[in-house]
Motif scaffolding. Structure first.
Motif, PDB file in Angstrom:
ATOM      1  N   ASP A  49      -8.682   7.547  11.087  1.00 49.14           N
ATOM      2  CA  ASP A  49      -8.909   7.492  12.535  1.00 49.14           C
ATOM      3  C   ASP A  49      -9.376   6.117  12.987  1.00 49.14           C
ATOM      4  O   ASP A  49      -9.212   5.759  14.161  1.00 49.14           O
ATOM      5  N   LYS A  50      -9.981   5.346  12.071  1.00 46.44           N
ATOM      6  CA  LYS A  50     -10.458   4.021  12.458  1.00 46.44           C
ATOM      7  C   LYS A  50      -9.303   3.120  12.880  1.00 46.44           C
ATOM      8  O   LYS A  50      -9.475   2.229  13.707  1.00 46.44           O
ATOM      9  N   GLY A  51      -8.129   3.328  12.313  1.00 44.21           N
ATOM     10  CA  GLY A  51      -6.984   2.497  12.669  1.00 44.21           C
ATOM     11  C   GLY A  51      -6.435   2.784  14.048  1.00 44.21           C
ATOM     12  O   GLY A  51      -5.684   1.975  14.592  1.00 44.21           O
ATOM     13  N   THR A  52      -6.789   3.939  14.617  1.00 43.50           N
ATOM     14  CA  THR A  52      -6.287   4.300  15.943  1.00 43.50           C
ATOM     15  C   THR A  52      -7.444   4.512  16.920  1.00 43.50           C
ATOM     16  O   THR A  52      -7.292   5.234  17.900  1.00 43.50           O
ATOM     17  N   TYR A  53      -8.597   3.896  16.641  1.00 42.51           N
ATOM     18  CA  TYR A  53      -9.760   4.113  17.500  1.00 42.51           C
ATOM     19  C   TYR A  53      -9.519   3.608  18.917  1.00 42.51           C
ATOM     20  O   TYR A  53     -10.148   4.085  19.876  1.00 42.51           O
ATOM     21  N   THR A  54      -8.612   2.627  19.073  1.00 40.54           N
ATOM     22  CA  THR A  54      -8.356   2.054  20.401  1.00 40.54           C
ATOM     23  C   THR A  54      -7.922   3.122  21.385  1.00 40.54           C
ATOM     24  O   THR A  54      -8.366   3.150  22.544  1.00 40.54           O
ATOM     25  N   PHE A  55      -7.063   4.032  20.931  1.00 41.24           N
ATOM     26  CA  PHE A  55      -6.542   5.054  21.833  1.00 41.24           C
ATOM     27  C   PHE A  55      -7.623   6.070  22.184  1.00 41.24           C
ATOM     28  O   PHE A  55      -7.721   6.518  23.329  1.00 41.24           O
ATOM     29  N   VAL A  56      -8.457   6.427  21.214  1.00 38.95           N
ATOM     30  CA  VAL A  56      -9.556   7.357  21.488  1.00 38.95           C
ATOM     31  C   VAL A  56     -10.575   6.709  22.418  1.00 38.95           C
ATOM     32  O   VAL A  56     -11.110   7.352  23.331  1.00 38.95           O
ATOM     33  N   ASP A  57     -10.843   5.422  22.217  1.00 37.29           N
ATOM     34  CA  ASP A  57     -11.797   4.718  23.072  1.00 37.29           C
ATOM     35  C   ASP A  57     -11.272   4.623  24.500  1.00 37.29           C
ATOM     36  O   ASP A  57     -12.040   4.808  25.461  1.00 37.29           O
ATOM     37  N   ASN A  58      -9.988   4.353  24.661  1.00 35.20           N
ATOM     38  CA  ASN A  58      -9.412   4.296  26.007  1.00 35.20           C
ATOM     39  C   ASN A  58      -9.422   5.665  26.674  1.00 35.20           C
ATOM     40  O   ASN A  58      -9.578   5.762  27.903  1.00 35.20           O
ATOM     41  N   TYR A 110     -25.986   9.698  40.870  1.00 33.27           N
ATOM     42  CA  TYR A 110     -25.746  10.286  39.553  1.00 33.27           C
ATOM     43  C   TYR A 110     -24.734   9.442  38.788  1.00 33.27           C
ATOM     44  O   TYR A 110     -23.917   8.730  39.371  1.00 33.27           O
ATOM     45  N   ASP A 111     -24.818   9.549  37.492  1.00 38.31           N
ATOM     46  CA  ASP A 111     -23.854   8.887  36.605  1.00 38.31           C
ATOM     47  C   ASP A 111     -23.617   9.815  35.419  1.00 38.31           C
ATOM     48  O   ASP A 111     -24.249  10.875  35.305  1.00 38.31           O
ATOM     49  N   LEU A 112     -22.733   9.449  34.544  1.00 34.86           N
ATOM     50  CA  LEU A 112     -22.421  10.305  33.410  1.00 34.86           C
ATOM     51  C   LEU A 112     -22.202   9.456  32.179  1.00 34.86           C
ATOM     52  O   LEU A 112     -21.919   8.259  32.267  1.00 34.86           O
ATOM     53  N   ILE A 113     -22.329  10.102  31.043  1.00 35.70           N
ATOM     54  CA  ILE A 113     -22.073   9.480  29.749  1.00 35.70           C
ATOM     55  C   ILE A 113     -21.107  10.382  28.995  1.00 35.70           C
ATOM     56  O   ILE A 113     -21.358  11.582  28.856  1.00 35.70           O
ATOM     57  N   ALA A 114     -20.016   9.820  28.532  1.00 34.13           N
ATOM     58  CA  ALA A 114     -19.026  10.578  27.766  1.00 34.13           C
ATOM     59  C   ALA A 114     -19.085  10.127  26.319  1.00 34.13           C
ATOM     60  O   ALA A 114     -19.121   8.930  26.030  1.00 34.13           O
ATOM     61  N   SER A 115     -19.118  11.071  25.428  1.00 34.74           N
ATOM     62  CA  SER A 115     -19.138  10.772  24.004  1.00 34.74           C
ATOM     63  C   SER A 115     -17.986  11.502  23.333  1.00 34.74           C
ATOM     64  O   SER A 115     -17.657  12.631  23.707  1.00 34.74           O
ATOM     65  N   VAL A 116     -17.388  10.845  22.356  1.00 30.54           N
ATOM     66  CA  VAL A 116     -16.282  11.427  21.609  1.00 30.54           C
ATOM     67  C   VAL A 116     -16.797  11.871  20.256  1.00 30.54           C
ATOM     68  O   VAL A 116     -17.399  11.086  19.526  1.00 30.54           O
TER      69      VAL A 116
END
Length: 329
Positions: free
Chosen positions: A183-192, A254-260
């Motif tokens: 998954d580290k090789g495709t982290y860019t897509f998860v981060d986006n 208000y604001d939010l925090i998203a975590s994967v």
């Protein structure tokens, strides 16, 4: 007017640019309806792929973009292998015409009739009829197909071990570690995707006080999936008798925090697995952990079992406390 009414003088003025988001409904030829959008954001939430800059120009690449070339090569060589086999003649028998003289019908029907034997004429100096070797796929084509398959995996960053194929890993933790490494090789897509979720959440937060502007009951869901009803914009009087609103959504920022990461259900499964493993190494605490296993389990009836065990444990504790009390001498 308000400034001048308070006795102040305007020394300088400037023009400031602002924006207003609008929406319209069209039928392809004319505008049927148009109005101002309630929020300050344009409600388009892109989920971008990989971004690269070449000579000052930005390009967006998908996960499968780099694998298109190897995939075309794989398709080409697969087609070539199919064509090689399809165009090759079937494996016939090589015979001398004198060997089948008088038995032509038996040999012509050999591929359609199930015979116990086929007769032929034995001729001195000639071997018995033999079948030609079946055409094989050239090894070079198979090697190119295998190389193209490896190239596809390299570009995608997804290898066979991460897709469930049997590998050297034996334990579940080792398999999960291999998947996490891929998954580290495709982290860019998860981060986006995380960025897009945050952007969507901010738009919703911006719209909530403008859309939910009257008293109503809303259904909310907690992290554990439990639902509850909450009243918003409820009229009430404060201690001074002034009218106000309880749970006024227009008050505050208000604001939010998203975590994967793992969902709450996955975390519960990991918790149960860890507790079961702990009971194997520490049997002395099994009576403490066993009720919690059913508390965090997801199968039907788990909560009923937990409630029954909890009741029995409380009764046992009450009995022990009653037995420890000393009576009058």
């Amino acid at each position: 007017e308000d400034i001048e009414a308070k006795g102040f003088t305007i020394a300088q003025e400037r023009t400031e640019q602002a924006h207003q988001v609008k929406w319209c409904k069209m039928n392809g030829a004319e505008v049927l309806e148009k109005a101002d959008w309630a929020g300050k954001y344009i409600p388009i939430i892109p989920v971008l792929g990989d971004e690269i800059v070449v000579e000052g120009k930005k390009y967006y690449l998908s996960l499968a973009r780099g694998a298109k070339g190897p995939q075309e090569m794989y398709n080409y060589h697969s087609t070539a292998a199919t064509e090689t086999i399809a165009l090759a003649p079937k494996s016939p028998f090589m015979v001398d015409h004198r060997q089948i003289k008088g038995f032509e019908n038996e040999w012509e029907e050999a591929n359609t009739t199930n015979r116990m034997y086929i007769r032929y004429n034995a001729i001195a100096g000639l071997e018995k009829p033999q079948r030609e070797r079946q055409t094989e796929v050239p090894s070079a084509i198979m090697a190119m197909m295998q190389q193209a398959a490896f190239d596809i995996e390299d570009h995608l960053g997804r290898y066979e071990a991460t897709k469930g194929q049997k590998s050297n890993e034996r334990s579940g933790k080792a398999i999960l570690a291999r998947i996490a490494q891929a998954d580290k090789g495709t982290y860019t897509f998860v981060d986006n995707l995380t960025r897009a979720i945050v952007y969507a959440g901010r738009q919703i937060i911006d719209l909530i006080p403008k859309i939910y502007d009257t008293q109503r009951a809303l259904t909310i869901m907690g992290e554990d999936g439990e639902q509850s009803i909450v009243q918003v914009n409820v009229p009430e009087l404060d201690g001074m008798g002034n009218a106000g609103l309880a749970n006024d959504l227009s008050v505050g920022k208000y604001d939010l925090i998203a975590s994967v990461g793992a969902s709450f259900g996955s975390k519960r499964q990991e918790t149960v697995a860890m507790m079961l493993e702990s009971m194997q190494y520490a049997p002395a605490i099994a009576h403490i952990i066993s009720p919690l296993i059913f508390k965090y389990a997801d199968f039907p009836g788990a909560q009923e079992i937990y409630a029954e065990i909890k009741t029995q444990v409380e009764k046992m504790q009450e009995g022990e406390q009653g037995g420890n009390k000393k009576g009058p001498k």
